[in-house]
Scaffold this motif. Structure first.
Motif, mmCIF file in Angstrom:
data_model
loop_
_atom_site.group_PDB
_atom_site.id
_atom_site.type_symbol
_atom_site.label_atom_id
_atom_site.label_comp_id
_atom_site.label_asym_id
_atom_site.label_seq_id
_atom_site.Cartn_x
_atom_site.Cartn_y
_atom_site.Cartn_z
ATOM 1 N N ARG A 88 0.734 -1.105 0.176
ATOM 2 C CA ARG A 88 0.006 0.064 0.080
ATOM 3 C C ARG A 88 0.849 1.204 0.007
ATOM 4 N NH1 ARG A 88 -3.432 0.357 5.484
ATOM 5 N NH2 ARG A 88 -3.998 2.158 4.426
ATOM 6 N N CYS A 112 -5.357 4.510 13.836
ATOM 7 C CA CYS A 112 -4.175 3.469 13.904
ATOM 8 C C CYS A 112 -3.574 3.124 15.159
ATOM 9 C CB CYS A 112 -2.993 4.255 13.074
ATOM 10 S SG CYS A 112 -3.612 4.916 11.289
ATOM 11 N N CYS A 128 -5.006 0.027 16.420
ATOM 12 C CA CYS A 128 -5.392 -0.990 15.324
ATOM 13 C C CYS A 128 -4.436 -2.048 15.460
ATOM 14 C CB CYS A 128 -4.896 -0.146 14.061
ATOM 15 S SG CYS A 128 -4.993 -1.332 12.666
ATOM 16 N N CYS A 186 1.685 -2.427 9.673
ATOM 17 C CA CYS A 186 1.298 -1.351 8.674
ATOM 18 C C CYS A 186 2.342 -0.280 8.410
ATOM 19 C CB CYS A 186 0.253 -0.670 9.264
ATOM 20 S SG CYS A 186 -0.901 0.493 8.053
ATOM 21 N N ASN A 237 1.889 2.729 7.393
ATOM 22 C CA ASN A 237 1.455 4.091 7.900
ATOM 23 C C ASN A 237 1.616 4.233 9.352
ATOM 24 O OD1 ASN A 237 0.423 3.639 5.210
ATOM 25 N ND2 ASN A 237 -1.755 4.292 5.751
ATOM 26 N N ALA A 238 1.252 3.387 10.152
ATOM 27 C CA ALA A 238 1.577 3.346 11.741
ATOM 28 C C ALA A 238 3.126 3.196 11.848
ATOM 29 C CB ALA A 238 0.600 1.965 12.337
#
Ligand code: SF4
Length: 178
Positions: free
Chosen positions: A102, A160, A163, A169, A171-172
């Motif tokens: 992603r 996040c 999560c 992830c 993003n995190a």
């Protein structure tokens, strides 16, 4: 161990999607109003932006990101956007090792997601310079406030930071929340 949700409370889902839709809606309305002197351009830009923002969030993400997310693999799970439930209806499961994709490539979903948040600010700046109005400035500042709310409150406290996938992830990890 800190709290994490496999099934996010409805309040988290409402806040996350509410802030998201408010950002897109206010951004699109600001574009239309900001270019009111050139209505064809303003309406076209506003609607194209809104369509892009909604599509990347509520169509592209469940098609391309969610299938490899851990929330798709847990029976009772409900992620903060609730898109794992949509994804389960429209896309087959994918290899969980693909999840970090992603964030890979210029047109990766993470970049499209960020573009959907930043685009109204970039589009509104020239309108403010060429055809200033207090109403458009207020909408611009409203989008900035929603962006700040997302970065400093929603991501760490509502999404996040609580999560199950935050350990894997990108993003995190980028936000130091993993
Ligand atoms: S850490 Fe954030 S971006 Fe990543 S899967 Fe969880 S809620 Fe989504």
């Amino acid at each position: 161990m800190a709290t994490v949700y496999t099934r996010y409370p409805l309040a988290n889902i409402a806040i996350y999607n509410g802030v998201t839709l408010a950002h897109y809606g206010l951004g699109a309305a600001g574009i239309v109003l900001g270019y009111a002197r050139w209505p064809a351009m303003g309406w076209t830009a506003g609607l194209v932006y809104l369509g892009f923002a909604l599509a990347q969030m509520y169509v592209l993400m469940p098609l391309t990101v969610c299938p490899s997310c851990v929330y798709r693999r847990m029976d009772v799970a409900r992620c903060v956007s609730a898109m794992n439930l949509v994804s389960a209806r429209i896309a087959p499961l994918a290899d969980p090792r693909d999840f970090p994709r992603r964030a890979e490539g210029v047109l990766c979903h993470n970049n499209l997601y960020m573009a959907s948040l930043i685009a109204p600010l970039v589009i509104l700046l020239p309108a403010l310079l060429v055809a200033f109005s207090w109403a458009v400035l207020a909408m611009f500042l409203g989008v900035v406030a929603l962006f700040a709310l997302r970065l400093f409150v929603v991501f760490p406290r509502v999404a996040c930071g609580v999560c199950v996938a935050k350990g894997r992830c990108p993003n995190a990890q980028a936000m130091g929340l993993s």
